[in-house]
Design a protein around this motif. Structure first.
Motif, short mmCIF file in Angstrom:
data_model
loop_
_atom_site.label_atom_id
_atom_site.label_comp_id
_atom_site.label_asym_id
_atom_site.label_seq_id
_atom_site.Cartn_x
_atom_site.Cartn_y
_atom_site.Cartn_z
N ILE A 119 0.85 -1.19 0.00
CA ILE A 119 0.00 0.00 0.00
C ILE A 119 0.89 1.24 0.00
N MET A 151 -7.86 6.04 3.32
CA MET A 151 -8.18 4.96 2.38
C MET A 151 -7.16 3.84 2.48
N GLY A 152 -5.87 4.19 2.52
CA GLY A 152 -4.82 3.17 2.61
C GLY A 152 -4.96 2.32 3.86
N VAL A 204 -8.02 -0.01 3.49
CA VAL A 204 -7.70 -1.15 2.62
C VAL A 204 -6.91 -2.20 3.42
N ALA A 239 -1.74 -1.28 -3.96
CA ALA A 239 -2.84 -0.30 -3.85
C ALA A 239 -2.23 1.08 -3.65
N CYS A 264 -2.83 4.66 -2.65
CA CYS A 264 -3.88 5.33 -1.86
C CYS A 264 -3.42 6.72 -1.45
N ASN A 285 -3.91 10.80 -1.56
CA ASN A 285 -5.12 11.62 -1.57
C ASN A 285 -5.27 12.48 -2.81
N SER A 288 -1.46 9.97 -7.29
CA SER A 288 -1.75 8.52 -7.26
C SER A 288 -1.45 7.90 -8.61
N GLN A 298 -6.29 4.72 -6.50
CA GLN A 298 -7.38 5.53 -5.95
C GLN A 298 -7.61 6.76 -6.83
N GLY A 310 -12.50 3.82 -5.78
CA GLY A 310 -12.74 4.93 -4.87
C GLY A 310 -13.45 6.12 -5.48
#
Length: 397
Positions: A19, A25-26, A29, A161, A163, A165, A170, A191, A224
């Protein structure tokens, strides 16, 4: 996460979720992965969850604080890639191994919980997920080398992933991983806050499949987006949760496995359940597809799942997985294991188990093979076995 099957206790394969970005969000997950990524070969190869963040130390400390006692019984590692990179520039060491040793800190079970593990492995966790926190941006040269090391492990089943912001950052991170992540078609989840258009353009989602296979970024997947934030399958999921609650209650009351589930009874049990028990049933339901894949069964929640009764070997295998999942579930819900003095008091008087449980201290958070009986004469593994033995009736219709 287990897109390559992990079918038995002897497999060397392991899930590795990487991640980038310890945003809300991270972290969400990671916690969801911790709830579902439990496999039969955990004694050989644990699931790995790795965070990469420029504020990795601060974020790690806050995350560990938020997760209560989980990290007091888990194996975790902290790597300061920023300091490592600066030391390399200054040529402070003679080889990479010495840099790694200097800038890596490892954590195991804390002293108050050592009684829960074997004497020969006092600091080795019984939790089947291990964590790594890396302080540094993903473009840090040390981080890039670590990413290459992870992808070179032939037993790793990797998912990335991203993640962060800020949407375009991203996307930038997703496009600049080591080349082998694209060549090996590793799933890279990106994301995106508002729209998936840019990622869909890069991965060729809307073009002919044969042409799409030539796209470098075909393994990027957006998630997301604001227009895609509702689970249309939620109603089906809740029905599964209700059935799990009904099976637990039926076994607790009648000391036997139900032959079918009365939906009116299931609704009543669910309506009367406290919120922590509802969440427990939700997490148990979320783990079912992973368990079924261990048996070679692929299941879509929208479709009927016709299952034969499980064999005793299958029940034993899945029950162990279920207990490992349950350990993490309870720790994240706010329970902690017993201290040695508390363990000894409950051993003498089993009625104290309920007293401690009311204070969010749980006697059964321990390794599967160290579970003990309670005042009813049952071991917690009987509940694990009941829930997996009942999967055919839980998933029916």
């Amino acid at each position: 996460l287990d897109y390559t099957n992990i079918p038995d206790r002897d497999s060397n394969k392991f899930v590795h979720l990487i991640i980038i970005g310890m945003s809300k969000m991270g972290q969400a997950v990671a916690i969801q992965a911790a709830h579902i990524a439990h496999f039969p070969n955990y004694k050989k190869s644990r699931t790995k969850i790795t965070f990469i963040d420029r504020n990795g130390k601060l974020e790690m400390e806050e995350f560990k604080q938020k997760c209560g006692e989980l990290f007091k019984v888990s194996n975790s590692t902290y790597i300061d890639a920023n300091a490592w990179s600066e030391a390399e520039d200054m040529k402070l060491e003679t080889c990479e191994a010495k840099y790694e040793e200097r800038y890596t800190t490892r954590y195991g079970i804390t002293k108050e919980y050592e009684h829960l593990v074997d004497d020969c492995n006092k600091r080795d966790s019984f939790i089947d997920i291990e964590w790594t926190f890396i302080k540094g941006d993903d473009h840090n040269p040390v981080v890039q080398r670590l990413l290459e090391r992870y992808i070179d492990d032939k037993n790793a089943i990797i998912t990335v992933a991203i993640c962060l912001n800020i949407t375009h950052i991203s996307l930038r991170s997703a496009m600049h991983l080591p080349k082998s992540y694209y060549e090996k078609n590793i799933p890279i989840l990106v994301q995106q806050r508002k729209t998936s258009t840019m990622v869909s353009t890069l991965n060729g989602k809307d073009i002919d499949e044969e042409k799409r296979q030539k796209f470098l970024y075909k393994n990027l997947y957006p998630f997301g987006m604001i227009y895609d934030c509702y689970d249309l399958h939620l109603a089906s999921s809740v029905e599964i949760c209700k059935r799990i609650a009904a099976v637990y209650d039926y076994f607790y009351t009648y000391n036997t496995v139900p032959v079918q589930i009365d939906l009116e009874y299931a609704n009543k049990i669910w309506d009367n359940a406290v919120i922590s028990k509802r969440w427990s049933n939700i997490f148990a339901a979320a783990s079912i597809p992973t368990k079924l894949r261990c048996l070679g069964i692929s299941w879509d929640i929208n479709k009927t799942c016709h299952m034969d009764d499980l064999t005793e070997d299958q029940v034993a295998l899945l029950a162990e997985i279920e207990h490992n999942r349950w350990n993490i579930e309870e720790l994240l819900l706010g329970y902690r294991p017993v201290y040695k003095s508390e363990d000894e008091k409950i051993d003498v008087d089993k009625n104290k188990k309920k007293e401690y449980k009311a204070r969010f201290i749980h006697y059964d958070i321990r390794p599967f093979d160290k579970l003990k009986t309670d005042d009813s004469g049952r071991k917690a593994n009987e509940y694990d076995e009941v829930i997996v033995r009942s999967l055919p009736i839980i998933l029916k219709s």
